[in-house]
Structures are given as structure tokens and as C-alpha cells.
Scaffold this motif. Structure first.
Motif, PDB file in Angstrom:
ATOM      1  N   VAL A  81      -0.370  -7.977 -24.514  1.00 50.42           N
ATOM      2  CA  VAL A  81      -1.285  -7.295 -25.019  1.00 50.42           C
ATOM      3  C   VAL A  81      -1.219  -5.929 -24.914  1.00 50.42           C
ATOM      4  O   VAL A  81      -1.939  -5.972 -22.752  1.00 50.42           O
ATOM      5  N   VAL A  82      -1.124  -5.042 -25.500  1.00 48.90           N
ATOM      6  CA  VAL A  82      -1.762  -2.768 -23.849  1.00 48.90           C
ATOM      7  C   VAL A  82      -2.672  -3.005 -24.936  1.00 48.90           C
ATOM      8  O   VAL A  82      -2.034  -3.822 -26.448  1.00 48.90           O
ATOM      9  N   ALA A  83      -3.248  -2.017 -24.457  1.00 56.95           N
ATOM     10  CA  ALA A  83      -4.456  -1.152 -25.352  1.00 56.95           C
ATOM     11  C   ALA A  83      -3.743   0.261 -25.405  1.00 56.95           C
ATOM     12  O   ALA A  83      -3.880   0.883 -23.967  1.00 56.95           O
ATOM     13  N   ILE A  84      -4.078   0.781 -26.619  1.00 67.91           N
ATOM     14  CA  ILE A  84      -3.983   2.184 -26.992  1.00 67.91           C
ATOM     15  C   ILE A  84      -5.299   2.743 -27.081  1.00 67.91           C
ATOM     16  O   ILE A  84      -5.141   2.324 -27.485  1.00 67.91           O
ATOM     17  N   ILE A  85      -4.602   4.001 -26.176  1.00 70.74           N
ATOM     18  CA  ILE A  85      -6.396   4.960 -26.591  1.00 70.74           C
ATOM     19  C   ILE A  85      -5.563   5.753 -27.603  1.00 70.74           C
ATOM     20  O   ILE A  85      -4.687   6.761 -26.485  1.00 70.74           O
TER      21      ILE A  85
ATOM     22  N   PRO B 289     -13.204   7.886 -27.570  1.00 75.61           N
ATOM     23  CA  PRO B 289     -11.310   7.713 -27.270  1.00 75.61           C
ATOM     24  C   PRO B 289     -12.016   6.204 -28.187  1.00 75.61           C
ATOM     25  O   PRO B 289     -12.732   5.586 -27.889  1.00 75.61           O
ATOM     26  N   THR B 290     -11.048   5.683 -27.949  1.00 75.54           N
ATOM     27  CA  THR B 290     -10.796   3.914 -29.111  1.00 75.54           C
ATOM     28  C   THR B 290      -9.981   3.744 -28.012  1.00 75.54           C
ATOM     29  O   THR B 290      -8.749   4.057 -27.863  1.00 75.54           O
ATOM     30  N   ALA B 291      -9.693   2.200 -28.325  1.00 74.83           N
ATOM     31  CA  ALA B 291      -9.213   1.372 -27.720  1.00 74.83           C
ATOM     32  C   ALA B 291      -8.907   0.266 -28.597  1.00 74.83           C
ATOM     33  O   ALA B 291      -9.327   0.365 -29.290  1.00 74.83           O
ATOM     34  N   THR B 292      -6.835   0.152 -28.956  1.00 76.66           N
ATOM     35  CA  THR B 292      -7.015  -0.714 -29.705  1.00 76.66           C
ATOM     36  C   THR B 292      -5.809  -1.713 -29.306  1.00 76.66           C
ATOM     37  O   THR B 292      -4.419  -1.455 -28.811  1.00 76.66           O
ATOM     38  N   PRO B 293      -5.238  -3.245 -29.621  1.00 76.02           N
ATOM     39  CA  PRO B 293      -4.969  -3.984 -28.819  1.00 76.02           C
ATOM     40  C   PRO B 293      -3.128  -3.274 -29.391  1.00 76.02           C
ATOM     41  O   PRO B 293      -3.508  -4.036 -31.178  1.00 76.02           O
ATOM     42  N   ILE B 294      -2.201  -3.789 -28.661  1.00 75.62           N
ATOM     43  CA  ILE B 294      -1.367  -3.601 -29.456  1.00 75.62           C
ATOM     44  C   ILE B 294       0.097  -4.536 -28.326  1.00 75.62           C
ATOM     45  O   ILE B 294      -0.231  -4.643 -27.629  1.00 75.62           O
ATOM     46  N   TRP B 295       1.361  -4.859 -29.637  1.00 78.72           N
ATOM     47  CA  TRP B 295       2.244  -5.404 -28.675  1.00 78.72           C
ATOM     48  C   TRP B 295       3.223  -3.961 -28.821  1.00 78.72           C
ATOM     49  O   TRP B 295       3.187  -2.934 -29.182  1.00 78.72           O
ATOM     50  N   ALA B 296       4.054  -4.222 -27.273  1.00 82.49           N
ATOM     51  CA  ALA B 296       4.971  -3.529 -27.272  1.00 82.49           C
ATOM     52  C   ALA B 296       6.500  -3.876 -26.304  1.00 82.49           C
ATOM     53  O   ALA B 296       6.279  -5.303 -25.803  1.00 82.49           O
ATOM     54  N   VAL B 297       7.011  -3.257 -26.672  1.00 86.05           N
ATOM     55  CA  VAL B 297       8.666  -3.691 -26.371  1.00 86.05           C
ATOM     56  C   VAL B 297       9.624  -2.732 -25.224  1.00 86.05           C
ATOM     57  O   VAL B 297       9.192  -1.539 -25.858  1.00 86.05           O
ATOM     58  N   VAL B 298      10.036  -3.325 -24.538  1.00 88.30           N
ATOM     59  CA  VAL B 298      11.040  -2.465 -24.109  1.00 88.30           C
ATOM     60  C   VAL B 298      12.684  -2.560 -24.372  1.00 88.30           C
ATOM     61  O   VAL B 298      12.780  -3.773 -23.275  1.00 88.30           O
ATOM     62  N   ILE B 299      13.448  -2.259 -24.303  1.00 88.60           N
ATOM     63  CA  ILE B 299      15.175  -2.003 -24.563  1.00 88.60           C
ATOM     64  C   ILE B 299      16.122  -0.907 -23.944  1.00 88.60           C
ATOM     65  O   ILE B 299      15.368   0.689 -24.278  1.00 88.60           O
ATOM     66  N   ASP B 300      16.295  -1.734 -23.067  1.00 88.19           N
ATOM     67  CA  ASP B 300      17.428  -0.290 -22.401  1.00 88.19           C
ATOM     68  C   ASP B 300      16.354   0.756 -21.471  1.00 88.19           C
ATOM     69  O   ASP B 300      16.908   2.123 -21.213  1.00 88.19           O
TER      70      ASP B 300
ATOM     71  N   ALA C 297      -8.812  -5.275 -25.306  1.00 91.69           N
ATOM     72  CA  ALA C 297      -9.185  -4.382 -26.379  1.00 91.69           C
ATOM     73  C   ALA C 297      -9.939  -5.651 -26.963  1.00 91.69           C
ATOM     74  O   ALA C 297     -10.410  -5.447 -28.497  1.00 91.69           O
ATOM     75  N   GLU C 298      -9.243  -7.151 -27.317  1.00 88.98           N
ATOM     76  CA  GLU C 298      -8.945  -7.466 -28.747  1.00 88.98           C
ATOM     77  C   GLU C 298     -11.077  -8.269 -28.289  1.00 88.98           C
ATOM     78  O   GLU C 298     -11.321  -8.996 -28.959  1.00 88.98           O
ATOM     79  N   ARG C 299     -10.983  -8.243 -27.009  1.00 84.19           N
ATOM     80  CA  ARG C 299     -13.177  -8.946 -27.544  1.00 84.19           C
ATOM     81  C   ARG C 299     -13.668  -7.731 -26.559  1.00 84.19           C
ATOM     82  O   ARG C 299     -14.929  -7.347 -27.492  1.00 84.19           O
ATOM     83  N   ASP C 300     -13.585  -6.182 -26.432  1.00 81.51           N
ATOM     84  CA  ASP C 300     -14.320  -5.402 -26.300  1.00 81.51           C
ATOM     85  C   ASP C 300     -13.622  -3.874 -25.585  1.00 81.51           C
ATOM     86  O   ASP C 300     -13.615  -3.422 -24.522  1.00 81.51           O
ATOM     87  N   LYS C 301     -13.663  -3.245 -26.855  1.00 81.93           N
ATOM     88  CA  LYS C 301     -13.263  -2.536 -26.913  1.00 81.93           C
ATOM     89  C   LYS C 301     -13.911  -1.207 -25.573  1.00 81.93           C
ATOM     90  O   LYS C 301     -12.635  -0.289 -24.930  1.00 81.93           O
TER      91      LYS C 301
END
Length: 136
Positions: free
Chosen positions: A15-19, A27-38, A73-77
């Protein structure tokens, strides 16, 4: 830090936090997912255009990733905002780009333990809200 540090972080972290920045500049932080391809990282809004972070990005506001475990960020932004961060650019990925199929596969591989959440991230609504992460 370099952009390769960002790529490695997005690849290795569940889980990454995008700011992003609100209209008033705070600013605000949101937990999201990320993937890396090549070697190229991607993020996608599971909630489509309704997600705050997505609306901030498409409004042209500053974007960064917290460079630690974004699950905070899921618990404490507010705590997530205290983490070191790196600015990035997000480039929209056209919905008909074939990379979207590979992103779907990468999401299934990385987040197989959360199938109902993966299903939300591969809907047509979510696929239409996909970004390639690039150096600023």
C-alpha cells in the motif's frame, strides 16, 4: 532520492500513500495500490473519477508518494503526511491502451490475497482512471 527509488518503492510496497493537494493547497494522503510493469509504475483509481486523489491529479495539482509504508495512511492520514516524500508526474493512460490488460494481470499477481478489491480495480470505470507514474 532518485526516480528509480520511487519505482522500487512502488514495486515493493503493498500500500502506497499518494500525497495530493486540496484546492486550498493543503496536502492530503490517500492509501492506494501501485504496480510496476517492465520498470514502469502505474496507479489506478478503484473508485474512478469520484476519488479525491484522482480529482486532485486531474486538476493539475502537485503529486508525490510517501516513501515509507503507505498503509499508515489507512489509519492516520496526518502521520502519512509526516513521511518523506518524492514528487512525481502522473500521465493518463488511454483506456484502450493494451497496457491496461497487463496492469490487470499485475494487480491480480500482487494483490491476490484481496480478490474483491482487485475486482474493483479492474472495472471499466477504474481502467479509465489509470496513470503512468513518471519523473516530475
Amino acid at each position: 532520492m532518485s526516480f528509480s527509488d520511487v519505482v522500487n518503492h512502488l514495486d515493493a510496497t503493498q500500500v502506497v500513500a499518494i500525497i495530493t493537494r486540496r484546492q486550498d493547497g493543503s496536502p492530503t494522503a490517500t492509501p492506494i495500490w501501485a504496480v510496476v510493469i517492465d520498470g514502469v509504475p502505474y496507479v489506478r483509481s478503484a473508485y474512478g473519477e469520484k476519488a479525491w486523489w484522482y480529482r486532485h491529479v486531474t486538476a493539475g495539482r502537485e503529486v508525490a508518494f510517501a516513501m515509507r509504508d503507505g498503509a499508515v495512511a489507512e489509519r492516520d492520514k496526518e502521520a502519512a503526511l509526516e513521511l518523506p516524500r518524492e514528487r512525481v508526474a502522473l500521465e493518463p493512460v488511454p483506456v484502450d491502451d493494451p497496457i491496461n490488460d497487463r496492469i490487470d494481470e499485475a494487480l491480480w499477481a500482487k494483490y491476490a490475497d484481496a480478490p474483491s478489491s482487485v475486482e474493483e480495480t479492474i472495472t471499466p470505470r477504474a481502467r479509465a482512471c489509470t496513470f503512468r507514474v513518471a519523473a516530475p
